[in-house]
Design an enzyme around this catalytic site. Structure first.
Site, mmCIF file in Angstrom:
data_model
loop_
_atom_site.group_PDB
_atom_site.id
_atom_site.type_symbol
_atom_site.label_atom_id
_atom_site.label_comp_id
_atom_site.label_asym_id
_atom_site.label_seq_id
_atom_site.Cartn_x
_atom_site.Cartn_y
_atom_site.Cartn_z
ATOM 1 N N ASP A 1 -95.443 -62.523 -11.282
ATOM 2 C CA ASP A 1 -96.835 -62.238 -11.644
ATOM 3 C C ASP A 1 -97.094 -60.758 -11.912
ATOM 4 O OD1 ASP A 1 -96.631 -61.283 -9.083
ATOM 5 O OD2 ASP A 1 -97.962 -62.772 -8.181
ATOM 6 N N ASP B 1 -92.169 -57.495 -12.613
ATOM 7 C CA ASP B 1 -91.393 -58.735 -12.705
ATOM 8 C C ASP B 1 -90.909 -58.994 -14.131
ATOM 9 O OD1 ASP B 1 -91.506 -59.565 -10.040
ATOM 10 O OD2 ASP B 1 -93.485 -60.451 -10.293
ATOM 11 N N ASP C 1 -91.718 -67.037 -6.292
ATOM 12 C CA ASP C 1 -92.512 -66.165 -5.432
ATOM 13 C C ASP C 1 -93.097 -67.000 -4.302
ATOM 14 O OD1 ASP C 1 -92.135 -63.862 -6.848
ATOM 15 O OD2 ASP C 1 -93.902 -64.107 -8.096
#
Length: 1096
Positions: A795, A799, A488
């Site tokens: 997070d 996901d 990310d």
């Protein structure tokens, strides 16, 4: 072929298996070798595969060997326990409360004051628990609803409970703590008992008792107890050291388990949102809930918007339950699937079904890792050889003994038919049995698989200091094989410290983001209304005039802080309108909305989200004077250019828009909950650019990954231009190279491709912008099919599929939701990419340390076996007796594992290619080192065994004394060779074996202890070990022979080794010419020049 592609060191397995892909299976295997029982996938291994390797393993002590593996029987029983708890929760709870009452001590005190358990609450725990357990809505209404219940609990639905420690303690006394009775960890005595269950040690103890009894009856008591007593003492020592080592590991795992269960959450106390541990929650607390959270206790919904709860963990039914005022009861342990809200805690600890479940299902450390299972295979193979050799030695020695060919030190036969008494003959046979059994102890490396657990326990503890919490043991190993990391952007590569630095509001760019003087009161009012109402964050303004506290996600905090600087009074703005309905922000939709009803009954629908998506839904824009204008193509281009400019400056772009709505069109009743907020024909209010700086050191971390052969890819939901700018800043993209698609690609473009096309371009993708969680999942699947070992950071709740699918799922500890954390393998506690790189180092270190230990242990195994076998067959006697071999086993198994399995990672590990998941454990380099050292030790010690009397100039001594000195010298030299070789094992492929040795105090300490104990054994414990004191000259010779292993190892490292695995040559003998030709082709393709490559 791309040099970073794993195909160059993974693909050969696909070709050999006849597979075309790398990891098409859900478990991420490159290919599955159905013939190998000791080959399991790193994640989600089927129970049948786990049973299979257990049945194939040669095990001497099952309770110890399988201690840290999955308890298959217990797994099958867990669902039965869940069903019983659901059916009999009240009876089980009563039993726990009865036990707790019996153990309860005098009332606690806080600040020296006695705590009153009644504390003036207007409802008792039993009433509260009954209502919560039965989900009794009528009882709740009798109490005055959730507000009335809050008053009875001396709480407030808006401000929560007091922060006073005395009151919190009173609540725990009256309603219980949010903890549950945990099953106590195994005691040290249990570890002692398990260590005693080793079959070989049991046989040795029985032999020691028989030898003790016979010795004391045939000789005097003062002399006859030494042989049996020394063996018994040695066995007890082995058991003690083994139990202590295992017990220490168990304590480390207990600490890690407690850390995993200690969830941090937000709670409202005294009107402020504060962070606290889940264990500190009390009845009466007000807890905010958002998507991805775990419901921390039983509770009642105060208010919520589109709140949906996944209750499958408690009910066993896979369905999402929507919560509102008609169904307000929330169960502990469930997950928030959608929406947000606040709840009043009504039951905690064992007063909840989740607490009862946790109290009855103990935390299970059991989980075998692929490396652990493979080592069981190695141990089984070596053990079979050892058992065969020991059996042969036993038969040969018994035949020689009973035929009179075994001599005493003075040259006389030990057994003479018709003259030797039955007791003496039996005692002689028992001594031979003890030698054979001890050879089995040394030959079967029972501690080899457990060395994995030792190094993993050590690594996990150290990784905690490096801000990584390991949830799944196998992920430590798999991380060493990672070939790509899909990271990310926000919070991982950046600091997650967001501030609004640019703002386009009212059709113009503000010179300062907070300078709203150019805006009319009407325009400013609508903008501030959108900021205050369309948020999941909060602003707390202390009554004493202290600093304003802003809470929420980093993005929400940045926008709310911007609003406060513009003069927003959060509570006042929210009180002027009421929320009708909420469309929670979604990473799929990339925007969130809220419908609010004003005092004059007008309705405003506010939207906030990805700037280009919100802008595309707008038909008008609000000017600074508060007037609405049509969004012309020219104005649209102006806004689009502002978005691009901000994105290229690494800013995150968020747009605000709204539309008026007719109150009469708003659905009523149950239809309201299913209302989709109108998201078109919007009026653009403004666009802000949020700065989130790159983390210091992230560029170096990315560079280190590239050097290590690990490709870093950025997968973010942000604008493609922002993603590209941050990627350039972090070093993920090369500023000197033109960037085109598919190197940088949007999620929707990747999603639109066919499966084959996605696989074709997956390896070329470096940055994916505007990606959804499903895009991340598709990328992971495509990379795995290309043979990559994929690590993924995540997070959000959405996901979870990608984290689960990846070979290693890395959840963020600060911003990560509980759903993401539960789907992950490792939690990065500081959300820092540099910590991810440290995990890679530790993963490689685990594998390297195990290889060091294998090389060391196999050298000892081979040398001890060959020396004793040749000596036994040729002379009928062995130079290393049972007690001495037990001491060697202690050095080899427990102390050796402690010394070598706890080596800290070095920078050189990150200069190698990733460890192939199916590389042979014993590499060509290890075979070379092992053979050189074993041949040297065997040759030298056998020379001394057969010609030691003349070499050591002992011909003039009595035969008995000379034989004892020679055997003592051989034993001492053998042990010292192992001590010197331990240094060689530290660096199997480096010429400087002393690099960093002083940094590992544990290694130096174990070496020092081993040397000290060896001196004590030779000089002071001769009666126990059947040794004699050696003079300083013989000590120097022993040290000299051991020392030679250092230069010998150095010279050996100049000998080149072939690329094709050593065992491959033997396999070819059993293959047809066609198969051999195919393997030759594989070997030709598989040509790596680096020393890391030679491991394969």
């Amino acid at each position: 072929m791309d040099l970073r592609s794993p195909e160059r060191y993974h693909r050969r397995y696909d070709e050999e298996c006849g597979g075309g892909g790398g990891g098409g299976g859900g478990d991420g295997e490159i290919c599955s070798s159905s013939d190998d029982a000791f080959d399991i996938p790193p994640k989600n291994a089927p129970l049948e595969r786990l049973r299979r390797w257990r049945q194939a393993a040669l095990v001497l002590n099952a309770s110890r060997r399988f201690r840290y593996t999955l308890d298959l029987k217990r797994e099958e029983e867990k669902e039965n326990i869940r069903r019983k708890i659901r059916a009999h929760a009240q009876v089980i709870r009563a039993a726990f409360l009865f036990k707790e009452a019996g153990e309860r001590e005098a009332p606690d005190t806080v600040g020296g004051k006695l705590v009153d358990a009644a504390a003036g609450f207007l409802i008792r725990a039993e009433q509260l628990n009954t209502m919560t357990r039965d989900h009794n809505l009528s009882t709740l209404q009798e109490y005055g609803g959730v507000k009335g219940l809050a008053k009875m609990l001396k709480s407030n639905v808006d401000r929560g409970t007091s922060e006073d420690d005395m009151e919190l303690m009173q609540r725990r006394e009256a309603f219980g703590a949010n903890t549950y009775p945990r099953k106590k960890g195994r005691s040290f005595l249990l570890f002692l008992w398990e260590a005693c269950q080793d079959l070989t040690l049991i046989i040795l103890m029985v032999a020691a008792v028989i030898s003790l009894a016979l010795g004391m009856t045939t000789e005097s008591v003062s002399e006859g107890w030494y042989d049996g007593g020394s063996i018994a003492f040695a066995v007890i020592l082995v058991i003690l050291v083994t139990a202590i080592s295992d017990y220490r590991q168990s304590l480390q795992f207990q600490v890690l388990n407690e850390e995993k269960q200690n969830i941090q959450l937000e709670v409202i106390r005294g009107g402020r949102r504060i962070e606290t541990s889940i264990f500190d929650l009390v009845v009466g607390d007000v807890v905010p809930l958002k998507i991805g959270d775990q419901v921390p206790a039983d509770g009642i919904l105060i208010s919520g918007h589109s709140l949906a709860i996944d209750e499958s963990s408690m009910t066993g039914e896979a369905k999402i339950v929507h919560k509102d005022q008609k169904a307000p009861f929330l169960m502990s342990g469930c997950k928030v699937a959608d929406g947000y809200g606040t709840m009043l805690v009504s039951a905690v600890g064992i007063n909840t079904e989740w607490g009862l479940l946790m109290a009855n299902i103990s935390e299970d450390n059991g989980e075998e890792t692929p490396l652990q299972v493979r080592l069981n295979g190695v141990a089984t193979f070596i053990g079979m050889v050892g058992l065969t050799v020991a059996g042969a030695v036993l038969v040969v020695l018994w035949i020689r003994y009973f035929t009179g060919h075994t001599k005493n030190p003075d040259g006389t036969a030990q057994f003479i038919k018709g003259k030797t008494s039955v007791k003496e003959a039996f005692n002689g046979a028992i001594k031979i049995l003890t030698v054979a059994v001890t050879i089995v102890v040394v030959a079967v490396p029972e501690g080899l698989p457990l060395a994995v657990t030792l190094t993993l326990a050590y690594s996990m503890r150290k990784m905690m200091r490096d801000k990584a919490l390991v949830r799944r043991l196998s992920s430590c190993e798999t991380m060493g094989s990672a070939t790509t990391i899909c990271s990310d952007k926000t919070g991982t590569l950046t600091l997650n410290q967001m501030t609004v630095v640019e703002a386009y509001v009212g059709g113009t760019k503000l010179d300062l983001p907070e300078n709203t003087k150019v805006l009319s009161a009407a325009a400013s009012s609508v903008v501030i209304e959108g900021i205050a109402q369309n948020t999941t964050g909060s602003v707390f303004e202390p009554e004493d005039g202290g600093a304003t506290e802003v809470t929420g996600s980093p993005t929400e905090k940045a926008i709310l802080s911007w609003g406060v600087k513009m003069g927003m009074k959060f509570s006042d703005v929210r009180s002027k309108s009421s929320i009708i309905h909420v469309f929670p922000f979604s990473s799929e939709k990339k925007r969130g909305g809220v419908a609010v009803q004003l005092v004059d009954n007008n309705v405003h629908i506010h939207w906030k989200g990805a700037a280009e998506l919100v802008l595309a839904s707008c038909k008008s824009w609000l000017s600074a004077d508060g007037l609405v204008h049509s969004l012309t193509p020219e104005k649209m281009n102006e806004y689009q250019k502002s978005i691009v400019d901000m994105a290229e400056a690494s800013l995150r772009c968020v747009a605000f828009a709204y539309r008026p709505y007719d109150l009469e069109k708003v659905p009523k009743g149950e239809q309201l909950s299913n209302w989709e907020l109108p998201g078109d024909d919007l009026i653009l209010l403004g666009i802000v650019g949020i700065k989130d700086p790159c983390r210091p050191g992230v560029k170096d971390a990315v560079k280190l990954c590239t050097t290590a052969g690990v490709k870093v890819r950025m997968v973010t939901g942000d604008n493609i231009q922002t993603a590209k700018a941050i990627a350039l800043e972090c070093g993920i993209l090369d500023s000197g190279v033109a960037v085109t698609e598919p190197t940088v690609i949007e999620g929707r473009a990747f999603r639109a491709l066919s499966e084959g096309d996605r696989e074709a371009i997956a390896e070329k993708i470096t940055v994916m912008g505007r990606s959804s969680p499903n895009d991340k999942l598709l990328l992971v699947q495509a990379l795995k099919k290309k043979g990559h070992v994929v690590a993924v950071t995540g997070d959000g709740t959405n996901d979870a599929p990608a984290l689960h699918e990846a070979d290693i799922g890395l959840a963020m500890g600060i911003q990560g939701t509980e759903v993401a954390k539960e789907s992950s393998d490792i939690i990065i506690l500081d959300d820092n990419f540099a910590s991810v790189v440290k995990v890679v180092r530790w993963g490689r270190s685990v594998y390297a340390n195990i290889q060091k230990f294998i090389q060391f242990q196999l050298t000892v195994n081979v040398a001890a076996l060959v020396i004793n076998v040749i000596a036994a067959i040729s002379s009928g006697d062995v130079p290393l007796n049972a007690v001495q071999l037990l001491w060697v086993n202690l050095i080899m198994d427990t102390l050796g594992a402690l010394a070598l399995a706890t080596e800290p990672p070095t920078d050189k590990l990150m200069k190698r290619s990733p460890v192939g998941r199916r590389e042979p454990l014993i590499t060509n380099i290890m075979w070379r080192n092992l053979i050189i050292q074993a041949v040297y030790q065997v040759t030298v010690l056998l020379i001394f065994n057969f010609a030691g009397r003349s070499i050591l100039r002992l011909k003039h001594d009595s035969r008995d004394h000379a034989e004892r000195v020679k055997n003592t010298f051989i034993f001492n030299t053998f042990v010292l060779c192992q001590i010197f070789n331990e240094f060689n094992a530290r660096k199997p492929d480096e010429k400087n074996i002393f690099r960093g040795v002083t940094k590992n105090g544990f290694f130096m300490g174990i070496i020092a202890v081993t040397i000290l104990l060896q001196v004590l054994i030779i000089e002071f414990l001769g009666r126990f070990t059947s040794t004699v004191r050696l003079n300083w000259k013989l000590w120097l010779v022993s040290i000299g022979i051991g020392f030679v292993s250092w230069p010998l190892a150095l010279v050996g490292k100049f000998i080149p080794v072939p690329n094709i695995p050593f065992l491959e040559y033997f396999r070819r003998c059993w293959k047809s010419p066609q198969q051999v030709g195919a393997r030759n082709e594989v070997g030709r393709k598989y040509n790596l020049s680096t020393s890391a490559g030679k491991r394969i």
